[in-house]
Design an enzyme around this catalytic site. Structure first.
Site, PDB file in Angstrom:
ATOM      1  N   ASP A   1      36.957  60.001  43.650  1.00 35.60           N
ATOM      2  CA  ASP A   1      37.727  59.104  42.782  1.00 35.60           C
ATOM      3  C   ASP A   1      39.195  59.517  42.786  1.00 35.60           C
ATOM      4  OD1 ASP A   1      36.574  57.062  40.373  1.00 35.60           O
ATOM      5  OD2 ASP A   1      38.634  57.730  40.126  1.00 35.60           O
TER       6      ASP A   1
ATOM      7  N   PHE B   1      30.477  41.812  36.139  1.00 33.32           N
ATOM      8  CA  PHE B   1      29.772  42.984  35.629  1.00 33.32           C
ATOM      9  C   PHE B   1      30.549  43.665  34.504  1.00 33.32           C
ATOM     10  CE2 PHE B   1      26.905  42.360  38.980  1.00 33.32           C
ATOM     11  CZ  PHE B   1      25.846  43.255  38.857  1.00 33.32           C
TER      12      PHE B   1
ATOM     13  N   SER C   1      33.658  55.921  37.502  1.00 28.49           N
ATOM     14  CA  SER C   1      33.437  54.946  36.437  1.00 28.49           C
ATOM     15  C   SER C   1      32.763  53.700  36.995  1.00 28.49           C
ATOM     16  CB  SER C   1      34.770  54.544  35.779  1.00 28.49           C
ATOM     17  OG  SER C   1      35.608  53.888  36.720  1.00 28.49           O
TER      18      SER C   1
ATOM     19  N   TYR D   1      42.765  39.643  45.972  1.00 32.53           N
ATOM     20  CA  TYR D   1      41.435  40.205  45.748  1.00 32.53           C
ATOM     21  C   TYR D   1      40.396  39.527  46.634  1.00 32.53           C
ATOM     22  CZ  TYR D   1      37.399  41.991  43.149  1.00 32.53           C
ATOM     23  OH  TYR D   1      36.217  42.597  42.796  1.00 32.53           O
TER      24      TYR D   1
ATOM     25  N   CYS E   1      32.641  52.053  46.403  1.00 33.96           N
ATOM     26  CA  CYS E   1      32.841  51.293  45.164  1.00 33.96           C
ATOM     27  C   CYS E   1      34.291  51.309  44.692  1.00 33.96           C
ATOM     28  CB  CYS E   1      31.953  51.844  44.049  1.00 33.96           C
ATOM     29  SG  CYS E   1      30.190  51.522  44.273  1.00 33.96           S
TER      30      CYS E   1
ATOM     31  N   LYS F   1      38.115  41.267  49.601  1.00 36.93           N
ATOM     32  CA  LYS F   1      36.654  41.271  49.552  1.00 36.93           C
ATOM     33  C   LYS F   1      36.056  40.406  50.661  1.00 36.93           C
ATOM     34  CE  LYS F   1      36.305  44.045  46.047  1.00 36.93           C
ATOM     35  NZ  LYS F   1      35.726  45.403  46.197  1.00 36.93           N
TER      36      LYS F   1
ATOM     37  N   THR G   1      32.198  46.277  33.570  1.00 37.17           N
ATOM     38  CA  THR G   1      32.945  47.431  34.048  1.00 37.17           C
ATOM     39  C   THR G   1      33.932  47.857  32.960  1.00 37.17           C
ATOM     40  OG1 THR G   1      34.600  45.981  35.033  1.00 37.17           O
ATOM     41  CG2 THR G   1      32.742  46.648  36.442  1.00 37.17           C
TER      42      THR G   1
ATOM     43  N   SER H   1      32.406  41.046  46.731  1.00 32.45           N
ATOM     44  CA  SER H   1      32.499  40.353  45.444  1.00 32.45           C
ATOM     45  C   SER H   1      32.182  38.890  45.668  1.00 32.45           C
ATOM     46  CB  SER H   1      33.914  40.478  44.858  1.00 32.45           C
ATOM     47  OG  SER H   1      34.103  39.582  43.775  1.00 32.45           O
TER      48      SER H   1
ATOM     49  N   LEU I   1      30.725  50.637  38.438  1.00 39.76           N
ATOM     50  CA  LEU I   1      29.644  50.494  39.408  1.00 39.76           C
ATOM     51  C   LEU I   1      29.420  51.778  40.194  1.00 39.76           C
ATOM     52  CD1 LEU I   1      30.470  46.933  40.836  1.00 39.76           C
ATOM     53  CD2 LEU I   1      29.036  47.529  38.872  1.00 39.76           C
TER      54      LEU I   1
END
Length: 252
Positions: free
Chosen positions: A36, A191, A15, A158, A84, A162, A193, A145, A17
């Site tokens: 995935d 983005f 899913s 997060y 990703c 990143k 998503t 990110s 990106l």
């Protein structure tokens, strides 16, 4: 590196990106394996682009090793890896319910940072044994990110994960240079998503309006186009490239 006929693995390819990147590589003629954690998403995406579904946990050594081995058996050794797979949480360090749960912090680091490193080390080891094609043996791209640079309140885990992706990109690129393997990262802004697609239209419009130009959410296909360019441009190495419409995140 020429993409046509190259074997590629895209993590989180079911899913967002990852899906867009898998589609873009397949459109260029790559043999794409979609890795995935969600079996249905991996199967559906792989079927749509004529690829190979791989199900597993990027941060688990045995699971990742098995996925790479399966992909090699079907498509041959991968010359392209795009990381990703990732997760995010919005939790304050000290919130109404007390301190940030340590297990939640560790989980984000494990998937986003450890998972990316796990796939890099395994894929790079296999790439190093390949014969060079036009001087290159492989290309690796990870997803960072803008939160690595301007993390917002609630993004401690997060941003740390990143930021780690950004920090490890150059030293790994320097190390793998002797093998003819390039290593880069992409730092996307806001983005469209699946997570953001679930928000009300007003919320989506508000987020998009914060982007200087173009004042909208990024499209997964735009991320994928940059990933394709990095693979094809042999002089891009050791770099983290922002793709964010000149956005600089506010504290909250």
């Amino acid at each position: 590196m020429k993409i046509s006929e190259a074997a590629a693995i895209v993590t989180g390819g079911g899913s967002g990106l990852g899906r867009a990147t898998a589609e873009a590589l397949a459109a260029k003629g790559a043999r794409v394996a979609v890795f995935d954690l969600n079996p249905a998403a991996a199967e559906e995406a792989a079927k749509a682009l004529g690829g190979l579904p791989l199900v597993g946990d990027v941060a688990d050594e045995a699971s990742a090793s098995a996925a790479i081995a399966k992909a090699e058996t079907v498509h041959g050794p991968a010359r392209i890896l795009v990381n990703c797979a990732g997760i995010g949480t919005a939790t304050r360090v000290v919130g109404r319910d007390g301190p940030h749960p340590l297990a939640d912090f560790e989980r984000v680091i494990r998937v986003n940072l450890v998972g990316s490193f796990n796939m890099i080390r395994l894929a790079a080891a296999a790439m190093g044994k390949l014969e060079p094609v036009e001087g290159e043996r492989g290309v690796i791209i990870s997803t960072a990110s803008v939160a690595a640079y301007e993390g917002q309140i609630g993004q401690a885990a997060y941003s740390a994960s990143k930021g780690g992706v950004v920090a490890m990109t150059l030293p790994i690129a320097r190390e793998l240079a002797r093998m003819g393997v390039r290593v880069n990262a992409i730092a996307p802004g806001i983005f469209m998503t699946p997570m953001l697609a679930s928000l009300r239209q007003e919320a989506q419009d508000s987020l998009g309006a914060a982007v200087p130009f173009p004042a909208r959410l990024g499209r997964p296909a735009e991320y994928a186009a940059l990933a394709v360019h990095i693979v094809e441009n042999g002089y891009v190495n050791g770099e983290t490239i922002r793709i964010d419409g000149a956005l600089r995140m506010a504290p909250k």
